[in-house]
Design a protein around this motif. Structure first.
Motif, PDB file in Angstrom:
ATOM      1  N   VAL A  22     -13.658   0.204  -6.534  1.00 43.86           N
ATOM      2  CA  VAL A  22     -12.408   0.314  -5.781  1.00 43.86           C
ATOM      3  C   VAL A  22     -12.430  -0.664  -4.608  1.00 43.86           C
ATOM      4  CG1 VAL A  22     -10.972   1.851  -4.367  1.00 43.86           C
ATOM      5  CG2 VAL A  22     -11.987   2.708  -6.478  1.00 43.86           C
ATOM      6  N   LYS A  23     -13.578  -0.746  -3.952  1.00 47.08           N
ATOM      7  CA  LYS A  23     -13.676  -1.652  -2.803  1.00 47.08           C
ATOM      8  C   LYS A  23     -13.544  -3.113  -3.251  1.00 47.08           C
ATOM      9  CE  LYS A  23     -16.480  -2.967   1.178  1.00 47.08           C
ATOM     10  NZ  LYS A  23     -16.052  -4.346   1.016  1.00 47.08           N
ATOM     11  N   HIS A  24     -14.249  -3.452  -4.318  1.00 52.56           N
ATOM     12  CA  HIS A  24     -14.168  -4.814  -4.850  1.00 52.56           C
ATOM     13  C   HIS A  24     -12.721  -5.152  -5.245  1.00 52.56           C
ATOM     14  CE1 HIS A  24     -14.869  -8.266  -7.434  1.00 52.56           C
ATOM     15  NE2 HIS A  24     -14.334  -7.620  -8.448  1.00 52.56           N
ATOM     16  N   HIS A  25     -12.089  -4.219  -5.945  1.00 59.07           N
ATOM     17  CA  HIS A  25     -10.690  -4.379  -6.362  1.00 59.07           C
ATOM     18  C   HIS A  25      -9.795  -4.593  -5.137  1.00 59.07           C
ATOM     19  CE1 HIS A  25      -6.927  -3.283  -8.530  1.00 59.07           C
ATOM     20  NE2 HIS A  25      -6.620  -2.674  -7.404  1.00 59.07           N
ATOM     21  N   ASP A  26      -9.956  -3.732  -4.141  1.00 63.49           N
ATOM     22  CA  ASP A  26      -9.104  -3.816  -2.946  1.00 63.49           C
ATOM     23  C   ASP A  26      -9.359  -5.096  -2.161  1.00 63.49           C
ATOM     24  OD1 ASP A  26      -7.983  -1.404  -3.577  1.00 63.49           O
ATOM     25  OD2 ASP A  26      -8.932  -0.256  -1.968  1.00 63.49           O
ATOM     26  N   ASP A  27     -10.641  -5.486  -2.085  1.00 64.71           N
ATOM     27  CA  ASP A  27     -10.957  -6.707  -1.332  1.00 64.71           C
ATOM     28  C   ASP A  27     -10.187  -7.900  -1.898  1.00 64.71           C
ATOM     29  OD1 ASP A  27     -12.615  -5.390   0.361  1.00 64.71           O
ATOM     30  OD2 ASP A  27     -14.497  -6.036  -0.591  1.00 64.71           O
ATOM     31  N   ILE A  28     -10.153  -7.980  -3.229  1.00 68.82           N
ATOM     32  CA  ILE A  28      -9.431  -9.105  -3.852  1.00 68.82           C
ATOM     33  C   ILE A  28      -7.925  -8.901  -3.703  1.00 68.82           C
ATOM     34  CG2 ILE A  28      -9.008 -10.367  -6.002  1.00 68.82           C
ATOM     35  CD1 ILE A  28     -11.783  -9.559  -6.909  1.00 68.82           C
ATOM     36  N   ALA A  29      -7.482  -7.689  -4.008  1.00 70.63           N
ATOM     37  CA  ALA A  29      -6.034  -7.411  -3.989  1.00 70.63           C
ATOM     38  C   ALA A  29      -5.438  -7.672  -2.612  1.00 70.63           C
ATOM     39  CB  ALA A  29      -5.781  -5.970  -4.417  1.00 70.63           C
ATOM     40  N   ASN A  30      -6.165  -7.223  -1.580  1.00 67.62           N
ATOM     41  CA  ASN A  30      -5.592  -7.301  -0.237  1.00 67.62           C
ATOM     42  C   ASN A  30      -5.464  -8.718   0.296  1.00 67.62           C
ATOM     43  OD1 ASN A  30      -5.133  -4.584  -0.170  1.00 67.62           O
ATOM     44  ND2 ASN A  30      -7.134  -4.108   0.737  1.00 67.62           N
ATOM     45  N   LYS A  31      -6.126  -9.651  -0.383  1.00 63.40           N
ATOM     46  CA  LYS A  31      -5.948 -11.060   0.008  1.00 63.40           C
ATOM     47  C   LYS A  31      -4.669 -11.631  -0.597  1.00 63.40           C
ATOM     48  CE  LYS A  31     -10.828 -12.265   0.495  1.00 63.40           C
ATOM     49  NZ  LYS A  31     -11.730 -11.792  -0.561  1.00 63.40           N
ATOM     50  N   THR A  32      -4.089 -10.931  -1.550  1.00 68.42           N
ATOM     51  CA  THR A  32      -2.936 -11.501  -2.258  1.00 68.42           C
ATOM     52  C   THR A  32      -1.623 -11.049  -1.631  1.00 68.42           C
ATOM     53  OG1 THR A  32      -2.586  -9.690  -3.819  1.00 68.42           O
ATOM     54  CG2 THR A  32      -4.238 -11.353  -4.433  1.00 68.42           C
ATOM     55  N   LEU A  33      -0.588 -11.807  -1.937  1.00 65.72           N
ATOM     56  CA  LEU A  33       0.744 -11.497  -1.408  1.00 65.72           C
ATOM     57  C   LEU A  33       1.378 -10.331  -2.178  1.00 65.72           C
ATOM     58  CD1 LEU A  33       1.902 -15.219  -1.069  1.00 65.72           C
ATOM     59  CD2 LEU A  33       1.094 -13.716   0.767  1.00 65.72           C
ATOM     60  N   MET A  34       0.823 -10.030  -3.356  1.00 66.41           N
ATOM     61  CA  MET A  34       1.411  -8.934  -4.147  1.00 66.41           C
ATOM     62  C   MET A  34       1.337  -7.599  -3.420  1.00 66.41           C
ATOM     63  SD  MET A  34       0.504  -9.621  -8.101  1.00 66.41           S
ATOM     64  CE  MET A  34       1.890  -8.736  -8.788  1.00 66.41           C
ATOM     65  N   THR A  35       0.278  -7.454  -2.597  1.00 70.47           N
ATOM     66  CA  THR A  35       0.117  -6.174  -1.916  1.00 70.47           C
ATOM     67  C   THR A  35       1.012  -6.065  -0.677  1.00 70.47           C
ATOM     68  OG1 THR A  35      -1.748  -7.099  -0.714  1.00 70.47           O
ATOM     69  CG2 THR A  35      -2.275  -5.826  -2.661  1.00 70.47           C
ATOM     70  N   LYS A  36       1.679  -7.164  -0.337  1.00 75.00           N
ATOM     71  CA  LYS A  36       2.527  -7.152   0.873  1.00 75.00           C
ATOM     72  C   LYS A  36       3.985  -6.856   0.521  1.00 75.00           C
ATOM     73  CE  LYS A  36      -1.071  -9.348   3.013  1.00 75.00           C
ATOM     74  NZ  LYS A  36      -2.017  -9.100   1.925  1.00 75.00           N
ATOM     75  N   THR A  37       4.256  -6.674  -0.759  1.00 75.87           N
ATOM     76  CA  THR A  37       5.638  -6.430  -1.166  1.00 75.87           C
ATOM     77  C   THR A  37       5.711  -5.124  -1.959  1.00 75.87           C
ATOM     78  OG1 THR A  37       7.554  -7.429  -2.211  1.00 75.87           O
ATOM     79  CG2 THR A  37       5.474  -7.799  -3.284  1.00 75.87           C
ATOM     80  N   ASN A  38       6.918  -4.666  -2.233  1.00 76.11           N
ATOM     81  CA  ASN A  38       7.078  -3.414  -2.967  1.00 76.11           C
ATOM     82  C   ASN A  38       7.432  -3.690  -4.424  1.00 76.11           C
ATOM     83  OD1 ASN A  38       6.627  -1.730  -0.773  1.00 76.11           O
ATOM     84  ND2 ASN A  38       8.760  -1.857  -0.123  1.00 76.11           N
ATOM     85  N   SER A  39       6.706  -3.046  -5.332  1.00 71.80           N
ATOM     86  CA  SER A  39       7.052  -3.138  -6.756  1.00 71.80           C
ATOM     87  C   SER A  39       6.236  -2.078  -7.479  1.00 71.80           C
ATOM     88  CB  SER A  39       6.697  -4.514  -7.325  1.00 71.80           C
ATOM     89  OG  SER A  39       5.286  -4.621  -7.485  1.00 71.80           O
ATOM     90  N   TRP A  40       6.465  -1.949  -8.765  1.00 75.78           N
ATOM     91  CA  TRP A  40       5.685  -0.950  -9.504  1.00 75.78           C
ATOM     92  C   TRP A  40       4.195  -1.279  -9.484  1.00 75.78           C
ATOM     93  CZ3 TRP A  40       2.667  -2.703 -13.333  1.00 75.78           C
ATOM     94  CH2 TRP A  40       3.072  -3.797 -14.081  1.00 75.78           C
ATOM     95  N   TYR A  41       3.859  -2.550  -9.307  1.00 76.11           N
ATOM     96  CA  TYR A  41       2.436  -2.925  -9.235  1.00 76.11           C
ATOM     97  C   TYR A  41       1.729  -2.180  -8.099  1.00 76.11           C
ATOM     98  CZ  TYR A  41       2.797  -6.969 -12.394  1.00 76.11           C
ATOM     99  OH  TYR A  41       2.960  -7.780 -13.487  1.00 76.11           O
ATOM    100  N   MET A  42       2.508  -1.882  -7.037  1.00 79.71           N
ATOM    101  CA  MET A  42       1.940  -1.194  -5.865  1.00 79.71           C
ATOM    102  C   MET A  42       2.244   0.300  -5.878  1.00 79.71           C
ATOM    103  SD  MET A  42       0.275  -3.433  -4.252  1.00 79.71           S
ATOM    104  CE  MET A  42      -0.126  -2.450  -2.811  1.00 79.71           C
ATOM    105  N   GLY A  43       2.896   0.775  -6.913  1.00 79.79           N
ATOM    106  CA  GLY A  43       3.253   2.188  -6.996  1.00 79.79           C
ATOM    107  C   GLY A  43       4.430   2.553  -6.103  1.00 79.79           C
ATOM    108  N   SER A  44       5.054   1.550  -5.512  1.00 77.68           N
ATOM    109  CA  SER A  44       6.079   1.870  -4.505  1.00 77.68           C
ATOM    110  C   SER A  44       7.425   2.240  -5.126  1.00 77.68           C
ATOM    111  CB  SER A  44       6.233   0.716  -3.518  1.00 77.68           C
ATOM    112  OG  SER A  44       6.387  -0.494  -4.201  1.00 77.68           O
ATOM    113  N   ASN A  45       7.529   2.159  -6.444  1.00 73.10           N
ATOM    114  CA  ASN A  45       8.796   2.574  -7.087  1.00 73.10           C
ATOM    115  C   ASN A  45       8.816   4.080  -7.362  1.00 73.10           C
ATOM    116  OD1 ASN A  45       6.807   2.405  -9.070  1.00 73.10           O
ATOM    117  ND2 ASN A  45       8.279   2.002 -10.688  1.00 73.10           N
TER     118      ASN A  45
END
Ligand code: NA7
Length: 537
Positions: A478-501
Motif C-alpha cells: 500500500v505504501k509503495h502504491h501510494d508513494d508512486i500514485a501520490n506523485k501523479t496528477l491523477m490523485t489530484k483530481t476527482n474520478s472513479w480512479y480515485m473512488g470519488s464518484n
C-alpha cells in the motif's frame, strides 16, 4: 429455492469474463476440481453486460487477446482495429467453445456470500439458487468496472418512460426513432452512446457536468492482409506486451520532454494524434502523469484539436475542458462525437451549476425547477470501480471480519492479489493492481491469473493448504502504491480512479500506476522468493 444442495470443490472462480475463463482453463489444466459461477446467462463479463449502442474496444483488438495459445489467437479474425461489443462477445464465446469451458460454468447464478471457516480452513459460499459450495480456494474474477451505479437519482422508479443503465442494457433492440432521449454521463461510455444514437433519436439531451478531453479513434476495417499481418506478430506481441508501461503495444520512446524543442514535441504529438489510440495518453511522454507544465501543454494541444472541430463559442465553452488536465481522467476515444452536437436535434443541458435534482414521472428535474420531458433516460453514470464487485458479496475472512466493512475504512490489498485477513482468497482486477486503461485488461488479467495459478501449484507441490498475506507485506505494498500514485496528477483530481464518484468511498488511486512491466517483475520476485510476505501452512 430452499434446497440444501452442497458442492465440494478445490477452487471456485467468481465471474466468467476475460479473467474467469482463463482462470478456469488454467486450474483445470492443473488438475483441480474447479467451477465458475456467473450471474449472467452466458460468458463475456463486461462484454456480456455492456451491450449499449456504440460499445466497443478502446484497446486494439489484436492485443486485447489471450496469448496462452497460438492456435486460439490465430483461429479468430477481427474485422477492424477497435471492434464493437457484438463481435467481442462472439469472440469470448468462441474462446469458451474452443477451450470447452462452458461445461464448468454455472450460469444465472450469483454468489451471495463467501465465509472463511477457520476450523476447516476452507471457504463456504452460498448462491442465490440455494447451493452451498465448500472450496479450498476462491478466486474473484468479478471485474474492475462491473458494479454499475444504477440508482443514482431519487424518483427513478416513478419514471413513465424507459430507463436504462448502460451496463444493464437489454438484449432486445431499443427503438429510438422519434423519441425524446436524455443521457446522463459523458465518460468513455456516454461518449460512445452519444455519438452512436445522435442521428437515430428524435431529440437528444445530454446532461453534462464535466466535459471530456478526447482522442479521435482511427478505426480502419481489416481485410485478409491486415489480419495476416497481425497474426504473424503473435510471438512478438506475446513477448513484449507484458513488459510495457500499460500492457498495450506502445512504450514511452520519445525521449525526455525537456530535451526536445517545442517543434519536436509538436511533431511527435501530431504523429501520435494522427494514429488515434490511447497512445497519446499512455505512451507519449511519461512526464504527462506528474509534471503539471507538460500536462498543461499537452492539454492545450488537445483543446486546439477540439477547437478545430467546434467553432461555436458557446459549444466550445460547454465541450472543451478548462479546469483539469488531459490524462488525469480516463481519456475516451471517439468518432464524430463532437460533430454530434452540431446536429439540430442534439442539445447540452449543463448540470455543472444546475445539478440534477431527481427523476420525475415525466423526465429529469434540475435544481432550477425545470422538468425536461423525456421518453427514454440513459444512465451512463459509471461504476463503483475496483471494490464494488467484491463489497456487493458478503465476504468474511478470519474472525468473521467483513470485507465490506474493512474497505469502507480503507481499500487495501497486497499487489491486488490477496487481502490481509482473507486466506486462500485471490483477487483479479482488484484495487492496487494495474487495471482498466492504465493496463490493457487482457495483459494484466492473464498475468494475475498466471501468478495465482502458479501459487496454487506451488502450494500443492509443497503439500501446503493455506496461503495468506501478512499485514506487513500488505502495508508495504500500500505504501509503495501510494508513494508512486501520490506523485501523479491523477490523485489530484476527482474520478472513479480515485473512488470519488461514490459518496463516502475511501480515497485512493484504485489502479497501480508504477507500470505493468514493473508490477509483473515485483510479483515474479515475490513468487521466486517462496512467496515472500505470505504465510503458508
Ligand atoms: P465514468 O467515467 O465514471 O463516467 C460517468 C459519467 O457520469 C461522468 O460524465 C459523470 O460526470 C456522470 N455523472 C455521474 N453522476 C452524475 C450526476 N449525479 N450528475 C451528472 N452527471 C453525473 O463512467 P463510464 O461508464 O463512462 O466509464 C467507466 C470506465 O469504463 C471507463 O473509464 C473505461 O475504463 C471503461 P462527472 O465527470 O462526475 O462530472
Amino acid at each position: 429455492n430452499g434446497s440444501s444442495e452442497r458442492l465440494t470443490l478445490d477452487a471456485i472462480v467468481i465471474g466468467a469474463g476475460v479473467a474467469g475463463l482463463y482462470q478456469l482453463y488454467r486450474l483445470r489444466e492443473q488438475g483441480l476440481k474447479v467451477k465458475v459461477f456467473e450471474t449472467a446467462s452466458n460468458v463475456g463479463g463486461t462484454w456480456y453486460w455492456n451491450r449499449y449502442p456504440g460499445a466497443r474496444f478502446d484497446s486494439e483488438a489484436y492485443i486485447y487477446q489471450y496469448f496462452f495459445s497460438e492456435d486460439l489467437y490465430k483461429g479468430w479474425s477481427w474485422s477492424e482495429r477497435f471492434p464493437a461489443q457484438p463481435e467481442i462477445e462472439r469472440w469470448l464465446n468462441y474462446v469458451a467453445d474452443r477451450c470447452d469451458l462452458r461445461k464448468d460454468v454455472y450460469f444465472n447464478t450469483t454468489i451471495k456470500s463467501a465465509h472463511f471457516n477457520e476450523g476447516t480452513e476452507r471457504w463456504i459460499l452460498e448462491t442465490d439458487a440455494g447451493l452451498t459450495i465448500d472450496a479450498q480456494f476462491v478466486i474473484t474474477c468479478c471485474g474492475m468496472l462491473s458494479a454499475p451505479l444504477t440508482s443514482t437519482f431519487a424518483g427513478q422508479d416513478t419514471f413513465k418512460g424507459q430507463l436504462f443503465h448502460t451496463a444493464r442494457w437489454p438484449k432486445e433492440p431499443v427503438d429510438f426513432s422519434g423519441k425524446r432521449v436524455g443521457i446522463i454521463g459523458n465518460g468513455a461510455t456516454g461518449i460512445q452512446v452519444i455519438q452512436t444514437i445522435a442521428d437515430k433519436v428524435g431529440h437528444l439531451k445530454v446532461f453534462m457536468r464535466t466535459p471530456q478531453y478526447i482522442i479521435a479513434m482511427r478505426n480502419p476495417k481489416y481485410g485478409n492482409e491486415e489480419v495476416a499481418a497481425y497474426k504473424d506478430r503473435f510471438h512478438e506481441l506475446a513477448k513484449t506486451l507484458p513488459h510495457t508501461f500499460s500492457g498495450f503495444e506502445y512504450s514511452f520512446e520519445n525521449g525526455a520532454w525537456a530535451d526536445l524543442l517545442p517543434e519536436q514535441r509538436r511533431e511527435i504529438l501530431e504523429t501520435i494524434w494522427n494514429d488515434g489510440s490511447l497512445k497519446l495518453w499512455l505512451a507519449s511522454f511519461s512526464e504527462l502523469f506528474y509534471d503539471q507544465s507538460v500536462c498543461d501543454e499537452i492539454s492545450e494541444f488537445v483543446r486546439e484539436k477540439m477547437r478545430e472541430r467546434i467553432t461555436d463559442p458557446k459549444l466550445r465553452d460547454l465541450l472543451i475542458p478548462s479546469d483539469y488536465g488531459f490524462g488525469t481522467h480516463r481519456v475516451p476515444l471517439e468518432t464524430n462525437y463532437l460533430e454530434a452536437y452540431l446536429q439540430p436535434n442534439v442539445e447540452i443541458v449543463s448540470v455543472k451549476n444546475n445539478p440534477i435534482e431527481c427523476v420525475t414521472p415525466e423526465g429529469i428535474k434540475t435544481a432550477d425547477g425545470t422538468v425536461h420531458a423525456l421518453d427514454i433516460i440513459i444512465l451512463a453514470t459509471g461504476f463503483d470501480a475496483g471494490s464494488g464487485a467484491l463489497t456487493r458479496i458478503d465476504i468474511r475472512g478470519r474472525g468473521a471480519r467483513s470485507l465490506k466493512e474493512d474497505w469502507s475504512r480503507d481499500i487495501r490489498t497486497n499487489m491486488g492479489l490477496q487481502i490481509y485477513g482473507y486466506p486462500n482468497l485471490f483477487t483479479t482486477g482488484a484495487p492496487l493492481a494495474p487495471s482498466a486503461a492504465l493496463c490493457n485488461m487482457t495483459t494484466c488479467l492473464q498475468q494475475q491469473v498466471d501468478w495465482i495459478s502458479n501459487c496454487i501449484k506451488y502450494l500443492h507441490d509443497n503439500n501446503l493448504k493455506v496461503i495468506e498475506t501478512t499485514k506487513e507485506a500488505e502495508d508495504q505494498w500500500v505504501k509503495h502504491h501510494d508513494d508512486i500514485a501520490n506523485k501523479t496528477l491523477m490523485t489530484k483530481t476527482n474520478s472513479w480512479y480515485m473512488g470519488s464518484n461514490v459518496e463516502g468511498k475511501p480515497r485512493r488511486l484504485l489502479s497501480y500506476i508504477g507500470g505493468v512491466g514493473a508490477y509483473r517483475q515485483k510479483c515474479d520476485e515475490v513468487a521466486a522468493e517462496a512467496y515472500r510476505g505470505f504465510i503458508m501452512s
